[in-house]
Design an enzyme around this catalytic site. Sequence first.
Site, PDB file in Angstrom:
ATOM      1  CE  LYS A  43      -1.803   3.370   2.196  1.00  0.00           C
ATOM      2  NZ  LYS A  43      -1.661   4.370   1.263  1.00  0.00           N
ATOM      3  N   GLY A  63      -4.246   3.380  -2.258  1.00  0.00           N
ATOM      4  CA  GLY A  63      -5.629   3.695  -1.577  1.00  0.00           C
ATOM      5  C   GLY A  63      -5.143   4.670  -0.519  1.00  0.00           C
ATOM      6  N   GLY A 117      -5.105   5.597   3.782  1.00  0.00           N
ATOM      7  CA  GLY A 117      -4.548   4.613   4.793  1.00  0.00           C
ATOM      8  C   GLY A 117      -5.546   4.340   5.700  1.00  0.00           C
ATOM      9  CB  VAL A 136      -5.802   0.595   1.175  1.00  0.00           C
ATOM     10  CG1 VAL A 136      -5.079  -0.697   0.796  1.00  0.00           C
ATOM     11  CG2 VAL A 136      -6.780   0.701  -0.031  1.00  0.00           C
ATOM     12  N   GLY A 137      -4.930   0.638   4.154  1.00  0.00           N
ATOM     13  CA  GLY A 137      -4.156   0.403   5.279  1.00  0.00           C
ATOM     14  C   GLY A 137      -4.898  -0.109   6.272  1.00  0.00           C
ATOM     15  CD  GLU A 178      13.103   1.147   9.684  1.00  0.00           C
ATOM     16  OE1 GLU A 178      13.537   2.020  10.299  1.00  0.00           O
ATOM     17  OE2 GLU A 178      13.512   0.252   9.715  1.00  0.00           O
ATOM     18  CB  CYS A 238      12.759   9.454   8.536  1.00  0.00           C
ATOM     19  SG  CYS A 238      13.949   8.366   7.427  1.00  0.00           S
ATOM     20  CD  GLU A 288       9.512  13.398  11.366  1.00  0.00           C
ATOM     21  OE1 GLU A 288       8.309  12.793  11.347  1.00  0.00           O
ATOM     22  OE2 GLU A 288      10.429  12.800  10.999  1.00  0.00           O
TER      23      GLU A 288
HETATM   24  P1  NAD Z   1       2.060   8.772   7.031  1.00  0.00           P
HETATM   25  O1  NAD Z   1       2.198   7.926   8.203  1.00  0.00           O
HETATM   26  O2  NAD Z   1       1.020   9.724   6.972  1.00  0.00           O
HETATM   27  O3  NAD Z   1       1.719   7.567   6.080  1.00  0.00           O
HETATM   28  C1  NAD Z   1       2.446   6.714   5.491  1.00  0.00           C
HETATM   29  C2  NAD Z   1       1.778   5.801   5.039  1.00  0.00           C
HETATM   30  O4  NAD Z   1       0.756   5.097   5.976  1.00  0.00           O
HETATM   31  C3  NAD Z   1       1.199   6.311   3.829  1.00  0.00           C
HETATM   32  O5  NAD Z   1       0.891   5.119   2.829  1.00  0.00           O
HETATM   33  C4  NAD Z   1      -0.268   6.261   4.233  1.00  0.00           C
HETATM   34  O6  NAD Z   1      -1.447   6.316   3.410  1.00  0.00           O
HETATM   35  C5  NAD Z   1      -0.440   5.098   5.339  1.00  0.00           C
HETATM   36  N1  NAD Z   1      -1.412   5.228   6.406  1.00  0.00           N
HETATM   37  C6  NAD Z   1      -2.132   6.384   6.963  1.00  0.00           C
HETATM   38  N2  NAD Z   1      -3.139   6.030   7.792  1.00  0.00           N
HETATM   39  C7  NAD Z   1      -2.863   4.665   7.952  1.00  0.00           C
HETATM   40  C8  NAD Z   1      -3.866   3.723   8.658  1.00  0.00           C
HETATM   41  N3  NAD Z   1      -4.385   4.093   9.702  1.00  0.00           N
HETATM   42  N4  NAD Z   1      -3.240   2.323   8.774  1.00  0.00           N
HETATM   43  C9  NAD Z   1      -2.487   2.005   7.875  1.00  0.00           C
HETATM   44  N5  NAD Z   1      -1.801   3.000   7.128  1.00  0.00           N
HETATM   45  C10 NAD Z   1      -2.005   3.979   7.304  1.00  0.00           C
HETATM   46  O7  NAD Z   1       3.594   9.367   6.674  1.00  0.00           O
HETATM   47  P2  NAD Z   1       3.856  10.311   5.456  1.00  0.00           P
HETATM   48  O8  NAD Z   1       3.460  11.705   5.539  1.00  0.00           O
HETATM   49  O9  NAD Z   1       3.456   9.508   4.411  1.00  0.00           O
HETATM   50  O10 NAD Z   1       5.539  10.363   5.639  1.00  0.00           O
HETATM   51  C11 NAD Z   1       6.219  11.218   6.530  1.00  0.00           C
HETATM   52  C12 NAD Z   1       6.814  10.440   7.620  1.00  0.00           C
HETATM   53  O11 NAD Z   1       7.238   9.478   7.437  1.00  0.00           O
HETATM   54  C13 NAD Z   1       7.420  11.250   8.645  1.00  0.00           C
HETATM   55  O12 NAD Z   1       7.149  10.975  10.003  1.00  0.00           O
HETATM   56  C14 NAD Z   1       8.982  10.577   8.448  1.00  0.00           C
HETATM   57  O13 NAD Z   1       9.793  10.634   9.272  1.00  0.00           O
HETATM   58  C15 NAD Z   1       8.394   9.031   8.264  1.00  0.00           C
HETATM   59  N6  NAD Z   1       9.490   8.331   7.598  1.00  0.00           N
HETATM   60  C16 NAD Z   1      10.451   7.352   8.132  1.00  0.00           C
HETATM   61  C17 NAD Z   1      11.446   6.818   7.490  1.00  0.00           C
HETATM   62  C18 NAD Z   1      12.243   5.959   8.169  1.00  0.00           C
HETATM   63  O14 NAD Z   1      12.871   5.066   7.593  1.00  0.00           O
HETATM   64  N7  NAD Z   1      12.198   5.765   9.615  1.00  0.00           N
HETATM   65  C19 NAD Z   1      11.604   7.015   6.192  1.00  0.00           C
HETATM   66  C20 NAD Z   1      10.963   8.091   5.437  1.00  0.00           C
HETATM   67  C21 NAD Z   1       9.755   8.650   6.172  1.00  0.00           C
END
Ligand code: NAD
Length: 472
Positions: free
Chosen positions: A169, A200, A202, A205-206, A244, A278, A378
Site C-alpha cells: 500500500k 488507496g 490509509g 486500504v491501510g 520505520e 526521517c 518533527e
Molecule cells: P504517514 O504516516 O502519514 O503515511 C505513511 C503511509 O501510511 C501512507 O501510505 C499512508 O496512506 C499510510 N497510512 C495512513 N494512515 C494509515 C492507517 N490508519 N493504517 C495504515 N496505513 C496508514 O507518513 P507520511 O506523511 O507519508 O511520511 C512522512 C513520515 O514518514 C515522517 O514522519 C517521516 O519521518 C516518516 N519516514 C520514516 C522513515 C524511516 O525510515 N524511519 C523514512 C521515511 C519517512
Amino acid sequence: MQHIDKIYINGEFVTPHGTELFELFNPATEEVIGTVRMADVEDTQRAIAAAKAAFPTWSQTTKEQRLAVLERMHAAVSAREEQLMEAIIMEYGAPVSRSRWMATYPADVILQAMDALKSFEFEQQAGMAQVVMSPVGVAGLITPWNSDAGFICNKLATAMAAGCTAVIKPSEMSAIQTRIITEALHEANIPAGVFNIVTGRGDVVGEEINTHPDIAKISFTGSTAVGKHIVSTSSASLKRVTLELGGKSPTIILDDADVAQAVPMALMAGFMNSGQACVAGTRILVPQSRLAEFEQTFATAVNNTISGNPQASETEIGPMVSRKQWERVQSYIKMGVQEGAKLLAGGEGRPEGVDKGWFVKPTLFTQVNNQMRIAREEIFGPVLVIIPYQDDAEAVKIANDTSYGLSAMVLSGNTPRAVSIARQIESGRVLVNTLAHEPQAPFGGFKQSGLGREMGQWGLSAYLEPKTLLVG
Ligand code: NAD
C-alpha cells in the site's frame, strides 16, 4: 494529465472496485497533474487473497530461484531510471541533484537485498535441533511519499528474498511513481500473486491490512502516530511489525571541530531531501564557547542555500510535497518565533521572488532551548535549530533528551573523542565525521523512531520465524 485507474492484483492490472478519485499535484506549480482512482476494502481483500494463494509455492522456492527473480526485477527497475527521475521531480519536487539518487536507489536496493540473501543461512544446528528460518507469511508493506519507489523496492525485494508474498500500500500522493514501478515489476515476470499493489487511503486500504487475519507481518515506513496505531490495531492477530518512523536527529558539533567543514556537513544532514527526510539532522548542538562564530558561518550558508525550481541544477531545496506540508512548515516557523527562539536565517513565507509553488525559505533558529516544540517535534521541512551546550556531558544529555532515536551525527577534529560521544547516543545510527550510508548495516530507530530493523541480515530476518526441528 495522467489518469491512473489501475491497481495490480494477481499478476494483472485491474480496475479498482473503489471509485474515489484523488488529485495529484506538481508541488512546484501547484497544478493538478493527474488523478488516481483508489482501491477500497474489497480490492484490498482480493489482493490479500492473491498473496495468500501464491504463498505456498513462493515460500518453497530455493535461494537460487528467488535470486533469479530478483535479478529480473533489478534489470526491469534499472531500465526505468530516467522515467522515474522525471516523475520524482514532477510529482514530488525533488531537486535534480537529489532526484538522480532517488531514481537509482530503487534498483540498487534490490541488489542489496540480493546480497543479503546470498549470504543468509536459512538453517543452523542448535544442539540436537535443526533450526529452519521460515517465511512468516503474507506481508503488508505500507510506504510514505518521501521515497516511494525506494521504499517499495526495498520492502518487496526483502520480503520476496525471505520467501514471503506481499500486498503493498503505497502513498496515494505518489501514484505516478508507483505506476512506473508497478509496470517495471510486471515486466520482471514475477509469479502471479507474489506481489500486489493497492494504492488507496490509509484509513481504508491501510486499515484493512492492519486488521486482516491473513496478513502475518506489516512493514511500515511513515509517521510515528500511524506507526503506533498500526501496533494497536494489528495486535488482534499478533502480527509481526517492523516500523520505520520519524526523527528529530541531533548533530553534535564538538568544540574542536573545524567550522569550515562542520557547517556544510551539518546543513547537508539537515536539509537532506528538502528537509523531508526521517533522518534529517534538525537539532544542531553547538558549544556555547564558539556560538557566535558558528552562528555567523551558519547564517551565511543558510542564506546562500537555494530553495526553488527543482529542475535547476543549482537548487538545493525543492518545494514541500503538498499544501498541507507547506502550511505545517509555516506554522512551525511562526511557532519558533512565538517560543522566543532567535531567527538567524529564513522565516515565514516563500523565498524572495517566488509567488507560487509550495516553496519555503530554508530557516535556521538559534538560542533554542531543547524543551521548545521546534526542538522536540518533527517538522519535516528545511527548518533547523541551533541548541547551545556547555560541555560534552551536556551535549550528550540534550542529544538523548528526545522521544526519537533514528540517526545522529558527531563532528569533531578528534575522531576517537567523537566515537566515544557516539557510543553514548541513543540512536539506531550515529555518523562520525561522515554522511556515508552502509547498506549491509541495520537501519532503524531506538525509542519512538521505530521497532525492528531493515537492511542486510537484520532486515531479512524480520520476515522469518525460527522453526525448531527435532528428529527422533
Ligand atoms: P504517514 O504516516 O502519514 O503515511 C505513511 C503511509 O501510511 C501512507 O501510505 C499512508 O496512506 C499510510 N497510512 C495512513 N494512515 C494509515 C492507517 N490508519 N493504517 C495504515 N496505513 C496508514 O507518513 P507520511 O506523511 O507519508 O511520511 C512522512 C513520515 O514518514 C515522517 O514522519 C517521516 O519521518 C516518516 N519516514 C520514516 C522513515 C524511516 O525510515 N524511519 C523514512 C521515511 C519517512
